[in-house]
Write a protein that holds these residues in place. Structure first.
Motif, PDB file in Angstrom:
ATOM      1  N   TYR A  46       0.835  -1.210   0.000  1.00  0.00           N
ATOM      2  CA  TYR A  46       0.000   0.000   0.000  1.00  0.00           C
ATOM      3  C   TYR A  46       0.865   1.255   0.000  1.00  0.00           C
ATOM      4  N   ARG A  47       1.843   1.289   0.904  1.00  0.00           N
ATOM      5  CA  ARG A  47       2.695   2.462   0.997  1.00  0.00           C
ATOM      6  C   ARG A  47       3.502   2.664  -0.280  1.00  0.00           C
ATOM      7  N   ARG A  48       3.984   1.570  -0.867  1.00  0.00           N
ATOM      8  CA  ARG A  48       4.809   1.669  -2.070  1.00  0.00           C
ATOM      9  C   ARG A  48       3.981   2.142  -3.269  1.00  0.00           C
ATOM     10  N   VAL A  49       2.808   1.555  -3.456  1.00  0.00           N
ATOM     11  CA  VAL A  49       1.962   1.926  -4.591  1.00  0.00           C
ATOM     12  C   VAL A  49       1.492   3.374  -4.456  1.00  0.00           C
ATOM     13  N   ARG A  50       1.106   3.750  -3.255  1.00  0.00           N
ATOM     14  CA  ARG A  50       0.629   5.115  -3.036  1.00  0.00           C
ATOM     15  C   ARG A  50       1.743   6.125  -3.294  1.00  0.00           C
ATOM     16  N   TRP A  51       2.935   5.804  -2.836  1.00  0.00           N
ATOM     17  CA  TRP A  51       4.080   6.684  -3.077  1.00  0.00           C
ATOM     18  C   TRP A  51       4.337   6.844  -4.574  1.00  0.00           C
ATOM     19  N   GLY A  52       4.314   5.734  -5.308  1.00  0.00           N
ATOM     20  CA  GLY A  52       4.616   5.768  -6.732  1.00  0.00           C
ATOM     21  C   GLY A  52       3.579   6.514  -7.549  1.00  0.00           C
ATOM     22  N   THR A  53       2.293   6.263  -7.294  1.00  0.00           N
ATOM     23  CA  THR A  53       1.245   6.924  -8.087  1.00  0.00           C
ATOM     24  C   THR A  53       1.179   8.416  -7.794  1.00  0.00           C
TER      25      THR A  53
END
Length: 261
Positions: free
Chosen positions: A20-27
């Motif tokens: 969740y944290r990784r995807v949110r950071w990337g988008t």
């Protein structure tokens, strides 16, 4: 709390919280984001669809486009075009990635229950894309610009049926000599030379007049030149790249140019 700096590029078998944290950071930073895992996909918009749980790939691009791929087939099973909005959250033991198009009121919801990999990539691509013409495109380019064959050449028809097949272009030269044009995208082989000769033989029977034969290709394959000369046929070197340039110029020409405005 989200990481302050860029995270590692790839996480293998992350927890849902880590993903969740990784995807949110990337988008949120317009990165390329890849999520691989078991998910279900729901779409609602101009129609509606439901894709039952399975292992899939979610690809999110910096331009706001998103694609859901199954393990087989080249085409995505679901997709949204550039300009989409993203919302990522955890709900009921699932990672939800919501992809929304405000103008069209379309939404794709991807719910991951298990995640094998998350990658956040800062990709750069400034290379030019060159698409070279097919044989059909080469034919079209010659029709648009007959001087690609020679000065004074005038096409009469295309795909003329004859017993062995179809003549690519049938035209006349500056002296009104009937001319058969056979087009090859790659190096023309002996078989291409013989094919051209067959067309000419049939037309001579039908027309009862002198006929030229011109083989058009980027180059001649080994052995073709000698056969071409022995049959008194001609070769015109023409590359798919050159034809692609002609068609590109045609597309870029304003419509008013054709009316002298």
């Amino acid at each position: 709390m989200e990481p302050e700096g860029p995270p590692n590029n790839t996480l293998e078998s992350p927890t849902l919280e880590e993903a969740y944290r990784r995807v949110r950071w990337g988008t949120s930073r317009y990165k390329t984001v890849i999520v691989v895992g078991r998910c279900r996909v729901d779409y609602d918009g101009r129609a509606s669809s439901k894709l039952e749980p399975g292992e899939r790939i979610l690809l999110i691009k910096p331009d706001g486009s998103a694609l859901v791929h199954r393990p087989r087939d080249y085409a995505p099973v679901n997709w949204q075009p550039p300009g989409s909005l993203f919302r990522t959250k955890l709900e009921k033991g699932r990672l939800l990635v919501r992809i929304f198009r405000r103008k069209e009121n379309e939404v794709i919801e991807v719910r991951f229950s298990d995640i094998a990999l998350v990658a956040v990539l800062d990709l750069r691509d400034t290379g030019a894309f060159h698409l070279y013409a097919s044989e059909k495109d080469m034919q079209q380019a010659i029709l648009v610009e007959p001087s690609l064959i020679e000065k004074g050449f005038r096409p009469i028809t295309t795909e003329r049926p004859v017993e062995p097949g179809f003549i690519d272009i049938l035209g006349v030269d500056s002296e009104n000599t009937l001319t058969v044009v056979e087009i090859k995208r790659n190096a023309a082989t002996r078989e291409a030379v013989l094919q051209l000769q067959k067309y000419i033989d049939v037309l001579k029977t039908e027309e009862g007049r002198k006929i030229r034969g011109i083989l058009v290709a980027p180059e001649l394959a080994r052995g073709a030149q000698k056969l071409l000369a022995s049959l008194r046929l001609e070769f015109k070197q023409l590359s798919p790249q050159r034809c692609a340039q002609v068609l590109k110029r045609l597309k870029e020409t304003p419509l008013t140019d054709f009316f002298g405005m």
